[in-house]
Design an enzyme around this catalytic site. Structure first.
Site, PDB file in Angstrom:
ATOM      1  N   LYS A  50      -6.658  -4.521  -1.804  1.00 53.11           N
ATOM      2  CA  LYS A  50      -6.677  -5.845  -1.199  1.00 53.11           C
ATOM      3  C   LYS A  50      -5.551  -6.690  -1.780  1.00 53.11           C
ATOM      4  CE  LYS A  50     -10.372  -5.103   1.266  1.00 53.11           C
ATOM      5  NZ  LYS A  50     -10.305  -5.077   2.736  1.00 53.11           N
ATOM      6  N   GLU A  67       0.827  -1.205   0.000  1.00 53.62           N
ATOM      7  CA  GLU A  67       0.000   0.000   0.000  1.00 53.62           C
ATOM      8  C   GLU A  67       0.861   1.254   0.000  1.00 53.62           C
ATOM      9  OE1 GLU A  67      -2.884   0.076   3.114  1.00 53.62           O
ATOM     10  OE2 GLU A  67      -3.581  -1.965   2.708  1.00 53.62           O
ATOM     11  N   ASP A 115     -10.567   2.289   1.561  1.00 53.54           N
ATOM     12  CA  ASP A 115      -9.196   2.774   1.706  1.00 53.54           C
ATOM     13  C   ASP A 115      -9.022   4.106   0.997  1.00 53.54           C
ATOM     14  OD1 ASP A 115      -8.285   0.537   3.159  1.00 53.54           O
ATOM     15  OD2 ASP A 115      -8.019  -0.601   1.318  1.00 53.54           O
ATOM     16  N   ASP A 133     -11.035  -0.102  -2.559  1.00 55.93           N
ATOM     17  CA  ASP A 133     -10.330  -0.785  -1.482  1.00 55.93           C
ATOM     18  C   ASP A 133      -9.127  -1.521  -2.060  1.00 55.93           C
ATOM     19  OD1 ASP A 133     -11.251  -0.262   1.045  1.00 55.93           O
ATOM     20  OD2 ASP A 133     -12.406  -2.101   1.264  1.00 55.93           O
TER      21      ASP A 133
END
Length: 282
Positions: free
Chosen positions: A105, A58, A87, A103
Site C-alpha cells: 500500500k 510495486e 497482493d 498487501d
C-alpha cells in the site's frame, strides 16, 4: 492463533526488510525512478498521479521481495487476478500450512500537514472476510493465513508543471529529470493495527486506515486497545448490524463505539488519540 511463533518471527523479519527499502529506490532523498524509456532512447517523465506512482513502486520493489522471501525460507505467490487479496502470499518452504498475507500500500502525505497522509484501503470486508473459508476474490481462504500484514509506503508528491510533464529527455539527461516523489517512509504492520472504523473508498466494501502518520508507524489504530477479534467482529458487521442511536432511532452500524454500546462494553476500548487535529504546517 495458529503458528503464533512463526507470525512473530515473520513480523520481525518483514519490519527489518521494510526499513531497508528506502535505499533501494531513493537517490539523494528523491525517487531514483525518473521516467519511461522507448527503443529510441527517449525518456518520458512519470505522471505524479498516485495510481501511476503506486504501480511503478510495486514493480520496482518486487525483485527485492523475491530475494527477501528466499532469504527467510518462503516462496511468494502473486494474486491470480488484479482485484484479489492479498497482493503477495508468503508460503513457508517445508510447511505450506504457514502462510502470511502481505498487501503493498502506498499513499502521499497531506500537503497541508506533513504528519498526516491520505490513507490506505486495507482489503475488503465483504464475502471472504465474513466467510473465512470462502475462495471468492482471495488467493487462499482468509483463515488459512496466520497473519495479515500491510507493507506501506508514505511519500511526498512533487507535482510537475506542464513543461516538465511533456518534455522529452535523452538518456544522458536522466539526472536532470525532476522526481515526482520523495521523502519515502516504509513500514510493515498487521493491518488491524492501523485500521479505522470507516470505509476506505467510495461505495466499495473496503476497510479504511487511520491517517495520522505517527500513529500508523506505531500501529495505533482504532482497534489497538481492543484487539484483532474486535476488529474482525466490527468489520464483519459493518453496515449490517442494526444499532440504536441516543435518540432511540435504529441505524446500521458505522462506528466502533456503536458496537461497544450494543455489547455494553466500555467505550474506552475504542482508541481515541490517533486522528490528531488537522493543522497547516508552519
Amino acid at each position: 492463533m495458529k503458528y503464533e511463533q512463526e507470525k512473530l518471527k515473520f513480523a520481525k523479519d518483514l519490519n527489518e526488510f521494510a526499513s531497508t527499502l528506502d535505499n533501494a529506490i531513493e537517490a539523494g532523498g528523491e525517487w531514483a525512478i525518473r521516467g519511461f524509456i522507448d527503443v529510441f532512447k527517449n525518456v518520458y517523465t512519470i505522471s505524479s498521479d498516485t495510481k501511476v506512482i503506486s504501480k511503478i513502486l510495486e514493480l520496482c520493489l518486487f525483485p527485492h521481495f523475491l530475494a527477501f522471501a528466499d532469504r527467510i525460507g518462503y516462496r511468494i505467490e502473486l494474486a491470480e487476478k488484479q482485484n484479489w487479496y492479498p497482493d503477495l502470499s508468503f508460503v513457508k518452504l517445508g510447511n505450506e500450512d504457514v502462510k502470511f498475507a502481505v498487501d503493498l500500500k502506498s499513499t502521499s502525505r497531506d500537503e497541508e500537514n506533513s504528519d498526516r497522509c491520505n490513507g490506505f484501503t486495507l482489503g475488503s470486508h465483504g464475502e471472504y472476510f465474513i466467510n473465512r473459508s470462502s475462495t471468492k476474490n482471495i488467493q487462499y481462504p482468509y483463515d488459512e493465513y496466520s497473519g495479515h500484514f500491510c507493507l506501506g509506503i508514505i511519500y511526498s508528491r512533487h507535482v510537475l508543471d506542464k513543461f516538465e510533464e511533456t518534455r522529452i529527455y535523452s538518456v544522458d539527461e536522466v539526472r536532470d529529470i525532476p522526481s515526482v516523489a520523495g521523502n519515502f517512509v516504509f513500514f510493515a504492520v498487521e493491518k488491524w493495527r492501523i485500521a479505522s472504523d470507516k470505509g476506505g473508498s467510495g461505495n466499495t466494501a473496503n476497510i479504511g486506515s487511520i491517517k495520522s502518520i505517527p500513529d500508523i508507524l506505531s500501529g495505533n489504530g482504532v482497534f489497538a486497545l481492543a484487539g484483532e477479534e474486535f476488529f474482525d467482529e466490527y468489520w464483519a458487521n459493518y453496515g449490517k448490524l442494526e444499532v440504536r442511536t441516543s435518540d432511540g432511532k435504529i441505524k446500521k452500524l458505522t462506528s466502533f463505539e456503536e458496537l461497544l454500546k450494543f455489547k455494553n462494553l466500555p467505550l474506552s476500548l475504542s482508541n481515541k488519540p490517533l486522528e490528531r487535529k488537522r493543522r497547516k504546517n508552519v
